[in-house]
Design a protein around this motif. Structure first.
Motif, PDB file in Angstrom:
ATOM      1  N   ILE A   1       1.038  -1.269  -0.098  1.00 53.60           N
ATOM      2  CA  ILE A   1       0.090  -0.215  -0.234  1.00 53.60           C
ATOM      3  C   ILE A   1       0.889   0.939  -0.436  1.00 53.60           C
ATOM      4  O   ILE A   1      -0.245   2.447   0.216  1.00 53.60           O
ATOM      5  CB  ILE A   1      -1.137   0.094   1.323  1.00 53.60           C
ATOM      6  N   PHE A   2       2.616   1.101  -0.348  1.00 54.91           N
ATOM      7  CA  PHE A   2       3.013   2.429  -0.260  1.00 54.91           C
ATOM      8  C   PHE A   2       2.722   3.535  -1.106  1.00 54.91           C
ATOM      9  O   PHE A   2       2.977   4.414  -0.225  1.00 54.91           O
ATOM     10  CB  PHE A   2       4.859   2.306  -0.406  1.00 54.91           C
ATOM     11  N   ASP A   3       2.872   3.059  -2.602  1.00 57.65           N
ATOM     12  CA  ASP A   3       2.246   4.259  -3.588  1.00 57.65           C
ATOM     13  C   ASP A   3       0.691   4.115  -3.420  1.00 57.65           C
ATOM     14  O   ASP A   3       0.592   6.100  -3.035  1.00 57.65           O
ATOM     15  CB  ASP A   3       1.862   2.782  -4.974  1.00 57.65           C
ATOM     16  N   GLU A   4      -0.087   4.203  -2.836  1.00 56.48           N
ATOM     17  CA  GLU A   4      -1.004   4.417  -2.534  1.00 56.48           C
ATOM     18  C   GLU A   4      -1.643   5.815  -1.532  1.00 56.48           C
ATOM     19  O   GLU A   4      -1.951   6.434  -1.521  1.00 56.48           O
ATOM     20  CB  GLU A   4      -2.405   3.812  -1.800  1.00 56.48           C
ATOM     21  N   LEU A   5      -0.485   5.105   0.001  1.00 55.64           N
ATOM     22  CA  LEU A   5      -0.429   6.173   1.159  1.00 55.64           C
ATOM     23  C   LEU A   5       0.586   7.023   0.791  1.00 55.64           C
ATOM     24  O   LEU A   5      -0.209   8.541   1.035  1.00 55.64           O
ATOM     25  CB  LEU A   5       0.020   5.679   1.861  1.00 55.64           C
TER      26      LEU A   5
END
Length: 434
Positions: free
Chosen positions: A430-434
């Motif tokens: 979920i890194f890119d989303e956050l």
């Protein structure tokens, strides 16, 4: 925060055996230095600014204590002195020529340069701090720039540290604001350690945690008084900065004092952000914005319920190492790329190993969230604290846009092997989303 906390921290420290943090402490500096480092000869290392502030009074105190003094080494006030290997070598040569015990008279850069020079010469040293500008006074490492990479060189912390609160309070407000920015890093940095503890990557040492975290709230509680130069407000801030370094000594590393927020600062420094300013943009100012970035990231992370994440699916979706290395090399060049590859490889996990790392955190996510919320402040709260202290409270205060900060997140994650919230989000997918 009490002096008892400082005494307890000194008892666990590996290098520093004495610290004086008080109004008027400069008058006792000679006695303290003589008691723990002998009668000399001593070599005071300063720049023109710090010499003007405290050089003669330090000299007088040393002479009253019966100390022999070598000719002081005083760097020019301009151009600004940098923490580089070349400057440390200059100090080494002066120490060797005088066969003297060095005394750093100044703040971050001078202390780091003398620290490394003394270590390379096999000597102990003392530090007389002149500003509450950073938390490295009692730290055992010296961040140095060499070959385009800023890295912490292993060396010993000072045997004795003297911080006269009257001298410190009279320092330029921009230096106090920088120290405030460095100390707020303990908020998101502590949260990163909580995550590393839950995942078993780096368990928390309770005593060291207490050294750093128990007084942070008090130390940061009077930002407006600090900005106004109220000497009575500096006790908590200066002691908090000193305790941070002592905790690093006790722990044998920098984990107690920093997390991902510091990597934003290191990378902006490598890029030369604010180097053209007078004075140049400080470490603490860049850390302040890095801390804001990480508090914002934590707000986004804690808004997610990861308790039902399918860890096997997350592990299966993870890029193989070759793809990650390619990504790193697309973001960095040269020696910095090689450095980031080595650091990321050290913390990389995949497959069953990744599932095993994340499982305890996912299983205990509600409890982890509760603990993290108790540790953190909101980005809005942190911004206001920094504003009152005179420190940067928005990215544009240091010449950055929101997109500039956003672009630094993946670089900060790759830059060091330390496990942080950035790694948790990356591994969960979920890194890119956050």
């Amino acid at each position: 925060m009490s002096s008892e906390t400082l005494r307890s921290a000194l008892a666990r420290a590996t290098d520093t055996v004495a610290a004086a943090v008080a109004r008027g402490a400069l008058s006792e500096s000679g006695r303290l230095i003589a008691a723990h480092l002998g009668a000399g000869p001593h070599l005071i290392v300063a720049d023109e600014n710090t010499w003007t502030v405290a050089g003669e009074r330090l000299t007088e105190s040393l002479r009253e204590a019966g100390c022999e003094l070598a000719e002081p080494l005083i760097f020019p006030g301009q151009p600004v002195l940098y923490a580089s290997i070349e400057n440390s070598v200059v100090i080494q040569e002066a120490i060797r020529a005088a066969q003297a015990t060095p005394i750093a008279l100044g703040s971050g850069t001078i202390n780091d340069l003398v620290k490394l020079a003394a270590f390379e010469e096999g000597r102990d040293y003392a530090c007389v701090g002149t500003a509450a500008s950073m938390d490295g006074y009692t730290g055992a490492g010296a961040p140095m720039t060499e070959n385009g990479v800023k890295a912490t060189r292993n060396c010993k912390a000072p045997v004795a540290v003297i911080m006269d609160l009257d001298v410190v309070a009279a320092a330029p407000p921009i230096m106090t604001a920088s120290g405030y920015g460095d100390l707020v890093a303990k908020i998101p940095g502590g949260a990163d350690w909580i995550l590393a503890d839950y995942t078993g990557v780096e368990p928390i040492d309770p005593d060291v945690w207490t050294m750093v975290q128990s007084g942070v709230t008090t130390a940061l509680s009077r930002p407006a008084d600090l900005a106004a130069g109220n000497a009575d407000a500096f006790d908590g801030l200066v002691e908090g900065l000193c305790l941070s370094g002592l905790a690093m000594q006790a722990y044998g590393g920098t984990r107690p004092a920093s997390g991902a927020e510091h990597y934003f600062s290191h990378l902006w420094e490598i890029e030369g952000l604010g180097a053209e300013r007078t004075p140049p943009l400080s470490h603490g100012f860049k850390v302040a914005v890095g801390s804001l970035a990480m508090c914002a990231f934590y707000e986004a992370l804690l808004a997610r319920d990861i308790a039902d994440v399918n860890l096997a699916a997350a592990a299966a979706a993870r890029k193989p190492w070759d793809g990650i290395e390619a990504d790193i090399r697309s973001l960095f060049d040269g020696a910095l790329a090689d450095h980031a590859v080595r650091e990321t490889k050290a913390k990389y996990a995949a497959g069953d190993d990744l599932v095993a790392r994340l499982q305890p955190l996912v299983a205990q996510w509600p409890a982890a969230v509760e603990k993290l919320r108790a540790q953190l402040v909101t980005t809005a709260e942190l911004s206001e604290m920094l504003r009152l202290a005179g420190a940067p409270s928005r990215p544009d205060d240091i010449g950055l846009t929101a997109d500039d900060v956003r672009a630094m997140f993946p670089k900060a994650m790759y830059y060091r092997s330390r496990y942080t919230a950035l790694d948790v989000a990356w591994e969960l997918g979920i890194f890119d989303e956050l």
